[in-house]
Motif scaffolding. Sequence first.
Motif, short mmCIF file in Angstrom:
data_model
loop_
_atom_site.label_atom_id
_atom_site.label_comp_id
_atom_site.label_asym_id
_atom_site.label_seq_id
_atom_site.Cartn_x
_atom_site.Cartn_y
_atom_site.Cartn_z
N ASN A 558 0.81 -1.22 0.00
CA ASN A 558 0.00 0.00 0.00
C ASN A 558 0.85 1.28 0.00
N LYS A 559 1.90 1.26 -0.80
CA LYS A 559 2.82 2.41 -0.83
C LYS A 559 2.50 3.42 -1.93
N TRP A 560 1.81 2.98 -2.99
CA TRP A 560 1.68 3.83 -4.16
C TRP A 560 0.95 5.13 -3.89
N ASN A 561 -0.12 5.08 -3.12
CA ASN A 561 -0.92 6.28 -2.92
C ASN A 561 -0.10 7.44 -2.34
N PRO A 562 0.64 7.24 -1.23
CA PRO A 562 1.46 8.35 -0.74
C PRO A 562 2.60 8.73 -1.69
N ILE A 563 3.14 7.75 -2.42
CA ILE A 563 4.18 8.07 -3.39
C ILE A 563 3.61 8.95 -4.50
N LYS A 564 2.42 8.61 -4.97
CA LYS A 564 1.77 9.40 -6.02
C LYS A 564 1.51 10.83 -5.54
N LYS A 565 1.03 10.96 -4.31
CA LYS A 565 0.80 12.30 -3.75
C LYS A 565 2.09 13.10 -3.75
N ASP A 566 3.17 12.46 -3.37
CA ASP A 566 4.48 13.13 -3.31
C ASP A 566 4.92 13.56 -4.71
N VAL A 567 4.72 12.70 -5.70
CA VAL A 567 5.08 13.04 -7.08
C VAL A 567 4.31 14.27 -7.54
N LEU A 568 2.99 14.25 -7.34
CA LEU A 568 2.16 15.37 -7.80
C LEU A 568 2.51 16.66 -7.08
N ASN A 569 2.81 16.56 -5.79
CA ASN A 569 3.21 17.75 -5.02
C ASN A 569 4.53 18.31 -5.53
N LYS A 570 5.48 17.43 -5.83
CA LYS A 570 6.80 17.89 -6.26
C LYS A 570 6.77 18.54 -7.64
N ILE A 571 6.03 17.95 -8.56
CA ILE A 571 6.03 18.57 -9.88
C ILE A 571 5.22 19.88 -9.88
N ASP A 572 4.26 20.00 -8.96
CA ASP A 572 3.51 21.26 -8.86
C ASP A 572 4.29 22.36 -8.14
N ASN A 573 5.25 21.95 -7.33
CA ASN A 573 6.03 22.92 -6.54
C ASN A 573 7.53 22.75 -6.78
N ALA A 574 7.87 22.43 -8.02
CA ALA A 574 9.26 22.11 -8.34
C ALA A 574 10.22 23.26 -8.07
N LYS A 575 9.78 24.48 -8.29
CA LYS A 575 10.66 25.64 -8.13
C LYS A 575 11.24 25.70 -6.72
N SER A 576 10.40 25.43 -5.73
CA SER A 576 10.85 25.53 -4.34
C SER A 576 11.43 24.23 -3.81
N LEU A 577 11.11 23.10 -4.47
CA LEU A 577 11.53 21.79 -3.94
C LEU A 577 12.67 21.16 -4.72
N GLN A 578 13.06 21.72 -5.87
CA GLN A 578 14.03 21.03 -6.72
C GLN A 578 15.35 20.83 -6.00
N ASP A 579 15.97 19.68 -6.29
CA ASP A 579 17.22 19.31 -5.62
C ASP A 579 18.37 19.09 -6.61
N ASN A 580 18.11 19.32 -7.91
CA ASN A 580 19.10 19.21 -8.98
C ASN A 580 19.58 17.78 -9.23
N LEU A 581 19.00 16.81 -8.52
CA LEU A 581 19.35 15.41 -8.74
C LEU A 581 18.12 14.62 -9.20
#
Length: 821
Positions: A558-581
């Motif tokens: 049951n890991k996918w749902n939180p992983i998916k949320k994290d993906v969507l959050n990161k691509i929506d807020n990439a400017k502030s969250l980007q890590d260059n890796l």
Amino acid sequence: MAKKRKNESKVDIDLFNYLSNTKKYYNSWETKKTSNSYIQTVLDTSSKSGTGFRGEPDLIYVNENKKILILVENKDSIGDHESKKRNKPKDFAVDGAIHYTSFFLEENLDNINSSLKKHFKDWSIIGIAFSGDINDEYNHLVTTFIISENELKDIETKEILDEEDYLAFFENIDIESISKNISKSSSEINRILRTLDSQKRPILLSALMICLYDKDNVANDFKRSYSNWSTANIIRNIPTTILDILTNESIDTDKINTLINELAFITTDNDLNSSDILKDILKELENNVIPLFNKKTNYDIIGKFYEEFLRYAGVANVKKGIVLTPSHITQLFTELVDFRTNDVIFDTCCGTGAFLISGMNKLVKEIENSNLTNKRERIETLKQNQLVGFENSSTMYSLAISNMLFRGDGKSRIYHVDAFSEKATDVLINLRQEGITPTIGFINPPYGGKDNNTNPTKKEIQFLESLLDNVSRFGVIIAPLSTYFKDDVIRNRILSKHTLKYVINMPGELFQPNAATHTAVAVFETNFPHNNKEVVFYNLEDDGFILSKNRGRTDVLNKWNPIKKDVLNKIDNAKSLQDNLTLVQTKISSNDEWIIQAHSKTDYHHLSEKSFVKSIKQYLIFSLKFKLNLLNKDIDEITLLELLDDSIKREPEILKSSLTFEFDTWKEFNFYDVFKFQRGKRLTKLDQNDGDIAYISSTKENNGIDNYISPPDYMTVYNNSMTINNSGSVGYVFYHNYDFVASDHCTVISILDEKIELNEYIAIFLKPIIESIKPKYNFAREISDYRLNKEKISLPVDKNGKPNWKYMEDYIKSLPYSSSL
């Protein structure tokens, strides 16, 4: 000492506020009681004292639409979380949660009122035990129970989840059970059909599925009678039954004839005509497969059955171009773009219809959550006119038709056409004349196209361009990584018309066991030129799925749902969250690659003193074998160990003193500002004449030495240089202090500053640093001179900010084994 006074009412209030204000629930939480009469009837006899009177859980959550019930028991101290035997519900949180939740087990519901068992049959029922302070992350405990298969089970989560996460957990449990049964039936049907050509099996399966189709649960004559028929009678009735059912479903005659013509073999196949094979399969489908389709879930059960069936038949694999999209990825597509209730979903190679199903589910949800007054009519319109699919493979087309038939939607807009044909163009023109214009495109194109005379299959990038040119709002694709950096002309043409928004690298195991191919998902906004806009790149290394032997990859943890949320959050807020890796937001222009490896920084975090000691050891082993002419000799490990023991000194060449490994003080340089590099020359095996010059190729063995040759005049003989494998064993770096020539699979590297002489110490230092770029390349994405010109490298610097070659040499000399160099 006086016992600490309990304050459970404060726990109730704090937890109530936390759940109401912090977590996502669609309805309000209630304290002690609920207005739901069925639930209250059960709790009316649930006293923790065992008296048979009313019991009151501390908090209750009910969503009658979603059929979810959550019962919470609180204690103010983690010392009161759980008793040893879990049999003191009045005193401990876990014991109380178990007590209340157990009343909703089937046998207990039966004892209260026989109608309760039927009412709660499809409910998701959860019991949560909480103790401590919700506002202190280090001073509270959570234990969660669910009712699954009429048993109380601990789901091993240590936090309180959102409502949708609990619902996803129940769905995953159902999916696990469904997957197990589907896999079993798929295997059995393929076993029964083992004498039939694998390409014919899916067409036969689709036909038999259609023959068993009920509308409004009214059995058709075929389904009602086949068990009493002879094999000859079954075969005779299959085409007429398909004709009757699909005609009644308003399927075009041409489409029906396509399916029936594909079935011609059933009248001539000896095994089908001389045995009960067809009857056995029909029984397996009727008894063990089709009943699964009635389960209420967004999971594409029918698509999963077809996927498993094709896997067992050996039809679905990357070599044949058929790679079916996992259902969690088809659902992800629908969350990467904004939907409107009037959107028309389009898939130009729809396979079994998985993307159309996901798009339909999303649109149904949008309509149900809207303010529209005619929701039922809009959903019917959606199913008839807002799902459009093309499929060129007759095998996949037949499965798509039967898939949509059992879904009760979309069949009339699936077309057996090549997406690049004039017929496909005519279909789109006719649809537009009917007022049906595709707005959102989803696609997983056939893999491995060549677009040449020997293999006329179109390439993935051509499918993408065709899709984007025919949808008005968004297009989303999943394709092999090479799609995003090859074919510059087509990629540049796409950017001249459409905007690239996101590219998400998928886990390498995504399509296993059917295929082992690295892929990425790309999202485009259509009909707006890109014009050097920024693109978000994300590397999703793990989706939480686990590969099992018989059921493929499933989300058992049951890991996918939180992983998916994290993906969507990161691509929506990439400017502030980007890590260059793993997350990069950068501008993209013509000829740039659409892949994170081309824009992320090299990761040096793995480097330590051990990395450089390993580099020394590797060079020492090679040097010994080189000196003793053992490179191409089969020498056992013990003999090699003895030779090394006699020749290797373990102490450093110089005292370590103040030399330390301090990566934070290093500086980043353009690769071309530090090194000269030149690709080697091609030389076939037939042209490799024996000689004494080392021939360096793309092997990772023997320091890259592949042979000893007498090179032709056009090949440059180098010495005291390094090489990096640009293909083959990509990214391996070697130092050569002997005469050598390099193949075109290698790039020769030397220091740009002619005042600096490369030596084995500096080369050994550089080896693990340069090799750190390996994860950014593979056999499909080679290390070309063009890409090296875009690479950067971090190096220690002197007081003038230039590469500190002296430090590099001395640092290696200060490490163990360096005195043997």
